[in-house]
Design an enzyme around this catalytic site. Structure first.
Site, mmCIF file in Angstrom:
data_model
loop_
_atom_site.group_PDB
_atom_site.id
_atom_site.type_symbol
_atom_site.label_atom_id
_atom_site.label_comp_id
_atom_site.label_asym_id
_atom_site.label_seq_id
_atom_site.Cartn_x
_atom_site.Cartn_y
_atom_site.Cartn_z
ATOM 1 N N CYS A 39 46.333 43.884 39.622
ATOM 2 C CA CYS A 39 46.358 42.571 40.265
ATOM 3 C C CYS A 39 47.791 42.121 40.570
ATOM 4 O O CYS A 39 48.010 41.220 41.382
ATOM 5 C CB CYS A 39 45.631 41.534 39.409
ATOM 6 N N ASP A 58 51.662 27.391 32.246
ATOM 7 C CA ASP A 58 50.303 27.931 32.378
ATOM 8 C C ASP A 58 50.371 29.453 32.386
ATOM 9 O O ASP A 58 51.433 30.035 32.558
ATOM 10 C CB ASP A 58 49.622 27.393 33.640
ATOM 11 N N ASP A 59 49.213 30.076 32.212
ATOM 12 C CA ASP A 59 49.196 31.539 32.119
ATOM 13 C C ASP A 59 49.285 32.219 33.475
ATOM 14 O O ASP A 59 49.910 33.258 33.616
ATOM 15 C CB ASP A 59 47.915 31.988 31.405
ATOM 16 N N TYR A 106 45.120 36.080 30.246
ATOM 17 C CA TYR A 106 44.165 34.980 30.363
ATOM 18 C C TYR A 106 42.852 35.190 29.623
ATOM 19 O O TYR A 106 42.351 34.291 28.957
ATOM 20 C CB TYR A 106 43.847 34.726 31.845
ATOM 21 N N CYS A 131 46.906 48.610 33.129
ATOM 22 C CA CYS A 131 46.458 48.392 34.500
ATOM 23 C C CYS A 131 47.156 47.132 34.986
ATOM 24 O O CYS A 131 46.915 46.049 34.454
ATOM 25 C CB CYS A 131 44.944 48.223 34.604
ATOM 26 N N CYS A 162 41.153 42.134 41.822
ATOM 27 C CA CYS A 162 40.744 42.999 40.724
ATOM 28 C C CYS A 162 39.384 43.581 41.082
ATOM 29 O O CYS A 162 38.480 42.847 41.443
ATOM 30 C CB CYS A 162 40.645 42.227 39.419
ATOM 31 N N ASN A 181 30.261 45.979 29.778
ATOM 32 C CA ASN A 181 31.333 45.109 30.272
ATOM 33 C C ASN A 181 32.239 45.958 31.144
ATOM 34 O O ASN A 181 32.772 46.959 30.685
ATOM 35 C CB ASN A 181 32.131 44.516 29.099
ATOM 36 N N GLY A 182 32.380 45.552 32.378
ATOM 37 C CA GLY A 182 33.261 46.286 33.282
ATOM 38 C C GLY A 182 32.712 46.269 34.684
ATOM 39 O O GLY A 182 31.777 45.526 34.995
ATOM 40 N N SER A 204 44.421 27.566 28.202
ATOM 41 C CA SER A 204 44.973 28.900 28.456
ATOM 42 C C SER A 204 46.493 28.940 28.413
ATOM 43 O O SER A 204 47.082 29.985 28.157
ATOM 44 C CB SER A 204 44.459 29.418 29.796
ATOM 45 N N CYS A 245 43.834 46.533 30.725
ATOM 46 C CA CYS A 245 43.959 45.389 31.639
ATOM 47 C C CYS A 245 44.954 44.365 31.086
ATOM 48 O O CYS A 245 44.756 43.834 29.993
ATOM 49 C CB CYS A 245 42.586 44.743 31.802
ATOM 50 N N GLY A 283 31.819 35.068 29.214
ATOM 51 C CA GLY A 283 30.758 34.946 30.210
ATOM 52 C C GLY A 283 29.798 33.851 29.836
ATOM 53 O O GLY A 283 29.305 33.821 28.709
#
Ligand code: 5GP
Ligand code: MG
Length: 473
Positions: A438, A347-348, A244, A435, A384, A102-103, A285, A238, A28
Site C-alpha cells: 500500500c 494519527d496512524d 492500524y 508487505c 491493498c 482471514n485474507g 488508533s 502486512c 470485523g
C-alpha cells in the site's frame, strides 16, 4: 479483514470461542459465526452483526463440543449475503469440515473458473469457498488433510490464515508469506489458534508463538503438531496490521503493536519536530503514536477529541454516504482544550482523507489556532489486494498527491508522514520480510499488472521434521 479463532479443550468450547471473538471484534463487525464438533457432527450459529448481537447464552449452550472455530467478518471479497458468513461448513463421505479464513485470494477468479469448468458449483461469492473446495477435493481423492493443505499452499495466491475443524481435529495454516497474522497459545484446558494474541489473553491463556508462514498446525486431543509445508524466499508481513489494524495490545510476529506505534510516535518527533501547546490523538488508533510523540518532545499529551465508544469503525459503513454521516457523530471536540492553541494532531494513517479533513475542520471550529498533523505511516499510494479495505487508487488521497497537496486538501497547518526507514525500524523486521504494497505499489505476490518483487515459494520436502509435544498436566 477478518478475525479467526480455533479452540480445543477438555470442556465445551463455545463460551471460550465467544470471548475470543469478542477480543477480535475490531477485525470485523459485519457478521460472526461459530462451529463446534459435538462428537458426531457440527453445531453452528452465524448471523449478521456484532458478536454480542449474534450470540446469546442459549445459543452458546446449544453449541456443544470440545473443539470449535469462530470467525468475525469484514467483507473484502464477496458481498454482504448470509451465505458468505463464515465458518463455512461441509459434510462429505463420513466427514465434516468447517473453515474460517482471514485474507484475500488474488487468484480466486481463475481457481473458481477451473472448478466450474469441471462441473463444480459454488453457493457463495466468498473466496473462502475455494479453500474448502480444494480441501474437500483433495481428501475425496484419498489424500490426508496434510496433503490438502499442501495443495492449498501450492495453488492459492494471496493472503490466507485459515483455521479448520476436520471432524474433532483442529487444523490451522498460514500462507507462505505470512501476510495476515496467526498465533497459537494454550489455556488451562487446551489449545487455541487465533488471529491475534489478544484472543489468547481473553481466555487467560499463555501466548506461545506465531504460526510460521507456510506452517500447518494440527491439534488432536492432547497433542499438537507443527509442520512446515512451504517456504517463501522472503516473507510479507502486512505493515498495516502494525499501523492500524491489529489491537495495540497484540503481539504480532515478535513485536508488541503498542510499542511499535509508540516508537513511531517518538521517531516522528525526531523527523519533524515542532513547537506546540499540546500533542493530541485521533482516538483510538492514533493514541500510542501520540504518547510516543509527547514523550520524546516533552510537549504534554492532551485529549481534545473524545470518541463515542458505542460506534463501530467508520470504514465499516459500506457506502461513502454512511461513512460521512458516521464520522460526524463519532468524534466530539473539547473546545476548552483547543481554544487559541497550537496542536500537534497525531494519527496512524490517512486513507481517503475524509476523516482527517473533517476532524481538522471540527477542531478549528472549536477554536484551535494551528493544527500540525503527524501521520504514523508513509503516504498510502496504492490499493491493498491482500485483505485491507482500501480498494481503488481514485479513493486514496495519497495516490496522486504529494505531501503538500494532501496538506492543502485536508487543510492542516503542517503535515508530516513517517519515513519508510522509520516504519521498518520500528517494526523490527527486515524490510524484505514485510508487505509494503500500500506504500510502494509493489506486492509480495503477483496481482494482475501490479508490480511484484518475486518472492518464490517452494514446497518443503514431505519428510520435513515435525515437532510434537504433549500438554503439560
Ligand atoms: P481518512 O482521513 O483517510 O478518511 O481517515 C483516516 C482515519 O481512518 C485514521 O484515523 C485511521 O485510523 C482510519 N483508518 C485507516 N484505515 C482504516 C481501515 O481500514 N478501516 C477503518 N475503519 N479505519 C481506517
Ligand atoms: Mg483512526
Amino acid at each position: 479483514m477478518c478475525g479467526i479463532v480455533g479452540i480445543t479443550s477438555s470442556a465445551d468450547v463455545s463460551f471460550s470461542l465467544y470471548y475470543a471473538l469478542y477480543a477480535l471484534q475490531h477485525r470485523g463487525q459485519e457478521s460472526a459465526g461459530i462451529a463446534t464438533y459435538n462428537g458426531a457432527g457440527l453445531c453452528k450459529h452465524k448471523g449478521n452483526g456484532l458478536v454480542s448481537e449474534v450470540f446469546d447464552e442459549q445459543v452458546l449452550q446449544s453449541l456443544v463440543g470440545k473443539t470449535g472455530i469462530g470467525h468475525v467478518r469484514y467483507p473484502t471479497t464477496g458481498e454482504n449475503r448470509p451465505e458468505n458468513i463464515q465458518p463455512f461448513l461441509f459434510t462429505f463421505q463420513d466427514h465434516v469440515i468447517a473453515v474460517a479464513h482471514n485474507g484475500n485470494l488474488v487468484n480466486y477468479r481463475e481457481l473458481r473458473q477451473e472448478f466450474e469448468d469441471r462441473g463444480q458449483i459454488f453457493w457463495s461469492t466468498s473466496d473462502t469457498e475455494i479453500i474448502s473446495k480444494i480441501i474437500t477435493e483433495s481428501i475425496r481423492k484419498g489424500g490426508t488433510m496434510e496433503d490438502a493443505v499442501q495443495k492449498c499452499m501450492a495453488c492459492l495466491k494471496g493472503s490466507y490464515s485459515v483455521i479448520m475443524l476436520y471432524d474433532g481435529d483442529l487444523y490451522a495454516f498460514r500462507d507462505p508469506h505470512g501476510i495476515r497474522p496467526l498465533c497459537f497459545g494454550r489455556t488451562e484446558s487446551g489449545y487455541l489458534v487465533a488471529s491475534e494474541s489478544v484472543a489468547v489473553d481473553a481466555l487467560n491463556g499463555k501466548f506461545e508463538r506465531d504460526v510460521n508462514p507456510g506452517e500447518m498446525v494440527h491439534i488432536t486431543g492432547d497433542t499438537i503438531r507443527f509442520k512446515q509445508i512451504a517456504v517463501a524466499s522472503s516473507k510479507g508481513h502486512c505493515v498495516f496490521e502494525y499501523i492500524y489494524f491489529a489491537r495495540a495490545d497484540s503481539r504480532i510476529d515478535g513485536s508488541l503493536v503498542y510499542d511499535v506505534r509508540r516508537k513511531i510516535g517518538a521517531q516522528m518527533c525526531v523527523e519533524s519536530p515542532i513547537k506546540a501547546d499540546a500533542v493530541c490523538t485521533v482516538p483510538d488508533s492514533g493514541t500510542a503514536y501520540a504518547v510516543g510523540y509527547s514523550e520524546r518532545s516533552g510537549i504534554p499529551f492532551m485529549e481534545c477529541l473524545i470518541k463515542n465508544r458505542y460506534m463501530g469503525r467508520t470504514f465499516i459503513m459500506p457506502t461513502q454516504e454512511k461513512r460521512e454521516r458516521a464520522v460526524r457523530i463519532k468524534l466530539n471536540p473539547i473546545p476548552d482544550h483547543l481554544q487559541s492553541r497550537s496542536i500537534i494532531l497525531v494519527d496512524d494513517s490517512i486513507v481517503r482523507g475524509t476523516t482527517s479533513r473533517r476532524i481538522i475542520q471540527t477542531m478549528r471550529d472549536a477554536g484551535a489556532r494551528e493544527i500540525h498533523m503527524r501521520i504514523g505511516s508513509p503516504i498510502i499510494k496504492a490499493p491493498c489486494y491482500l485483505g485491507v479495505d482500501m480498494p481503488t487508487r481514485t479513493e486514496l488521497i495519497g495516490s496522486d498527491k504529494d505531501v503538500e497537496q494532501v496538506r492543502r486538501s485536508i487543510t492542516a497547518t503542517s503535515l508530516h508522514y513517517l519515513s519508510m526507514e522509520a516504519l521498518v525500524d520500528a517494526i523490527g523486521l527486515p524490510k524484505h520480510d514485510l508487505c509494503l504494497g500500500c506504500l510502494t505499489g509493489c506486492y509480495p505476490v503477483q496481482i494482475g499488472d501490479e508490480q511484484c518483487d518475486d518472492r518464490n515459494v517452494t514446497m518443503v520436502d514431505r519428510d520435513y521434521q515435525t515437532s510434537l509435544f504433549e500438554r503439560e498436566t
